[in-house]
Design a protein around this motif. Structure first.
Motif, mmCIF file in Angstrom:
data_model
loop_
_atom_site.group_PDB
_atom_site.id
_atom_site.type_symbol
_atom_site.label_atom_id
_atom_site.label_comp_id
_atom_site.label_asym_id
_atom_site.label_seq_id
_atom_site.Cartn_x
_atom_site.Cartn_y
_atom_site.Cartn_z
ATOM 1 N N PRO A 10 0.802 -1.235 0.000
ATOM 2 C CA PRO A 10 0.000 0.000 0.000
ATOM 3 C C PRO A 10 0.832 1.280 0.000
ATOM 4 O O PRO A 10 0.569 2.200 -0.786
ATOM 5 C CB PRO A 10 -0.843 -0.131 1.279
ATOM 6 C CG PRO A 10 -0.952 -1.600 1.503
ATOM 7 C CD PRO A 10 0.373 -2.160 1.081
ATOM 8 N N ASP A 11 1.839 1.369 0.861
ATOM 9 C CA ASP A 11 2.677 2.569 0.913
ATOM 10 C C ASP A 11 3.526 2.720 -0.336
ATOM 11 O O ASP A 11 3.796 3.838 -0.790
ATOM 12 C CB ASP A 11 3.585 2.542 2.147
ATOM 13 C CG ASP A 11 2.842 2.936 3.413
ATOM 14 O OD1 ASP A 11 1.717 3.460 3.312
ATOM 15 O OD2 ASP A 11 3.385 2.729 4.517
ATOM 16 N N ASP A 12 3.946 1.590 -0.906
ATOM 17 C CA ASP A 12 4.739 1.635 -2.135
ATOM 18 C C ASP A 12 3.894 2.155 -3.297
ATOM 19 O O ASP A 12 4.321 3.028 -4.060
ATOM 20 C CB ASP A 12 5.287 0.238 -2.432
ATOM 21 C CG ASP A 12 6.431 0.248 -3.437
ATOM 22 O OD1 ASP A 12 7.042 1.310 -3.649
ATOM 23 O OD2 ASP A 12 6.721 -0.813 -4.014
ATOM 24 N N LEU A 13 2.677 1.631 -3.441
ATOM 25 C CA LEU A 13 1.790 2.064 -4.519
ATOM 26 C C LEU A 13 1.370 3.524 -4.354
ATOM 27 O O LEU A 13 1.243 4.258 -5.334
ATOM 28 C CB LEU A 13 0.546 1.176 -4.565
ATOM 29 C CG LEU A 13 0.717 -0.232 -5.132
ATOM 30 C CD1 LEU A 13 -0.556 -1.039 -4.928
ATOM 31 C CD2 LEU A 13 1.084 -0.190 -6.607
ATOM 32 N N ALA A 14 1.147 3.940 -3.112
ATOM 33 C CA ALA A 14 0.712 5.313 -2.846
ATOM 34 C C ALA A 14 1.862 6.314 -2.911
ATOM 35 O O ALA A 14 1.642 7.514 -2.782
ATOM 36 C CB ALA A 14 0.046 5.389 -1.478
ATOM 37 N N GLU A 15 3.085 5.803 -3.098
ATOM 38 C CA GLU A 15 4.286 6.636 -3.185
ATOM 39 C C GLU A 15 4.538 7.419 -1.900
ATOM 40 O O GLU A 15 5.045 8.541 -1.926
ATOM 41 C CB GLU A 15 4.225 7.557 -4.401
ATOM 42 C CG GLU A 15 4.168 6.788 -5.720
ATOM 43 C CD GLU A 15 4.121 7.689 -6.939
ATOM 44 O OE1 GLU A 15 4.909 8.651 -6.996
ATOM 45 O OE2 GLU A 15 3.295 7.422 -7.834
ATOM 46 N N ARG A 16 4.148 6.806 -0.779
ATOM 47 C CA ARG A 16 4.556 7.345 0.513
ATOM 48 C C ARG A 16 5.935 6.809 0.892
ATOM 49 O O ARG A 16 6.671 7.426 1.655
ATOM 50 C CB ARG A 16 3.542 6.963 1.602
ATOM 51 C CG ARG A 16 2.202 7.633 1.465
ATOM 52 C CD ARG A 16 1.307 7.328 2.645
ATOM 53 N NE ARG A 16 0.895 5.938 2.672
ATOM 54 C CZ ARG A 16 -0.214 5.468 2.122
ATOM 55 N NH1 ARG A 16 -1.030 6.291 1.469
ATOM 56 N NH2 ARG A 16 -0.544 4.192 2.201
ATOM 57 N N ALA A 17 6.252 5.637 0.377
ATOM 58 C CA ALA A 17 7.534 4.989 0.656
ATOM 59 C C ALA A 17 8.009 4.295 -0.607
ATOM 60 O O ALA A 17 7.254 4.133 -1.569
ATOM 61 C CB ALA A 17 7.388 3.978 1.796
ATOM 62 N N MET A 18 9.266 3.891 -0.599
ATOM 63 C CA MET A 18 9.812 3.112 -1.711
ATOM 64 C C MET A 18 10.656 1.981 -1.138
ATOM 65 O O MET A 18 11.202 2.089 -0.032
ATOM 66 C CB MET A 18 10.648 3.986 -2.634
ATOM 67 C CG MET A 18 11.892 4.569 -2.019
ATOM 68 S SD MET A 18 12.782 5.706 -3.132
ATOM 69 C CE MET A 18 13.308 4.586 -4.427
#
Length: 298
Positions: free
Chosen positions: A224-232
């Motif tokens: 979820p965070d990867d797709l939302a570009e909050r994290a990589m």
């Protein structure tokens, strides 16, 4: 029901380890939050803490899963020792991927002088040690140790040696391949899911099935965070998750499957030196839709 539990429990433990690590790192980022911030392909500021959390999940998850499923799995399959070896092997491989990925992510060469496997090895031949070269050596050493642990002690010595070397190549190659795919949000984690899901569902409760289910949980928690570009993921998360998936493949009892997986990993790695995975995906309608699924609109 027991087969469902043998998939769901390791997945839940892998996800839990990742979520707890993410919350802990976000609460108190080592060295300060700015140290972990990067600009992604779309120009957005994202955090590498998500990759570090995935690394923790990929390392701790297999050990937690082995402890949780060991007794019921042993009762049904008689593979307690094999499950323990596989879990330790996965933790060794994932921890090497995490450590070497962190080294590359936090001390990366800003000039980008050396790119890809060929670039880093070429620099090494000319006496220049890049962080990428150190990563290759470190992940390779971790993969060799993991394969040595995972390889069955039964059988003739020459066969065990070949299995260990092939297993090391598979673990290291899969770790590197996930990193090569990690050029767009969610892509590497989707690859991990696509490989791990059939392994986990086909053989729940087995050593390799438990590792694959754990990888599913780690990928699901990080996605979820990867797709939302909050994290990589960065090198840290991609190498760690890839090493866990690679160990699940290397722990599979079928030599034919392991050989096929290794051939596919080598072929894709060589192709990556000549063509862009992103370009191939963009030109294929089906791959393009799957790749963009869940991602933030541009």
């Amino acid at each position: 029901m027991s087969r469902l539990v043998d998939v769901a429990l390791p997945a839940a433990l892998g996800a839990a380890a990742t979520v707890v690590a993410a919350a802990t790192l976000e609460h108190r980022p080592p060295g300060g939050r700015r140290r972990w911030e990067r600009t992604n392909f779309a120009g957005r500021t994202v955090s590498l803490l998500g990759g570090a959390a995935a690394g923790v999940g990929a390392t701790a998850g297999p050990l937690l899963a082995a402890a949780a499923v060991r007794q019921p799995a042993a009762a049904r399959t008689g593979r307690t020792a094999g499950a323990a070896r596989a879990a330790v092997a996965a933790a060794v491989a994932a921890s090497a991927g995490t450590a070497m990925g962190l080294l590359d992510d936090l001390t990366e060469d800003a000039t980008g002088a050396a790119k890809g496997l060929r670039g880093h090895l070429g620099a090494l031949r000319h006496g220049r040690v890049t962080t990428g070269a150190l990563k290759i050596l470190g992940i390779g050493a971790g993969a060799l140790a993991a394969a040595a642990v995972a390889t069955s002690p039964d059988g003739k010595v020459p066969v065990r040696v070949v299995d260990t070397l092939a297993g090391a190549a598979l673990v290291a190659g899969t770790a590197n391949l996930h990193n090569l795919f990690d050029l767009r949000p969610g892509r590497a984690l989707k690859v991990a899911t696509a490989v791990s899901a059939p392994l986990a569902l086909a053989a729940p409760g087995t050593p390799h099935g438990t590792l694959a289910a754990t990888a599913l949980g780690v990928a699901g928690a990080a996605l979820p965070d990867d797709l939302a570009e909050r994290a990589m993921l960065g090198d840290t998360g991609a190498n760690a998750v890839g090493a866990l998936v690679g160990t699940a493949l290397a722990a599979h009892p079928s030599r034919a499957l392991r050989a096929g997986a290794l051939a596919a990993v080598v072929a894709l790695t060589l192709l990556s030196e000549r063509m862009s995975f992103s370009g191939v995906i963009e030109r294929n309608a089906v791959l393009r839709r799957v790749d963009a699924l869940g991602r933030r609109p541009r």
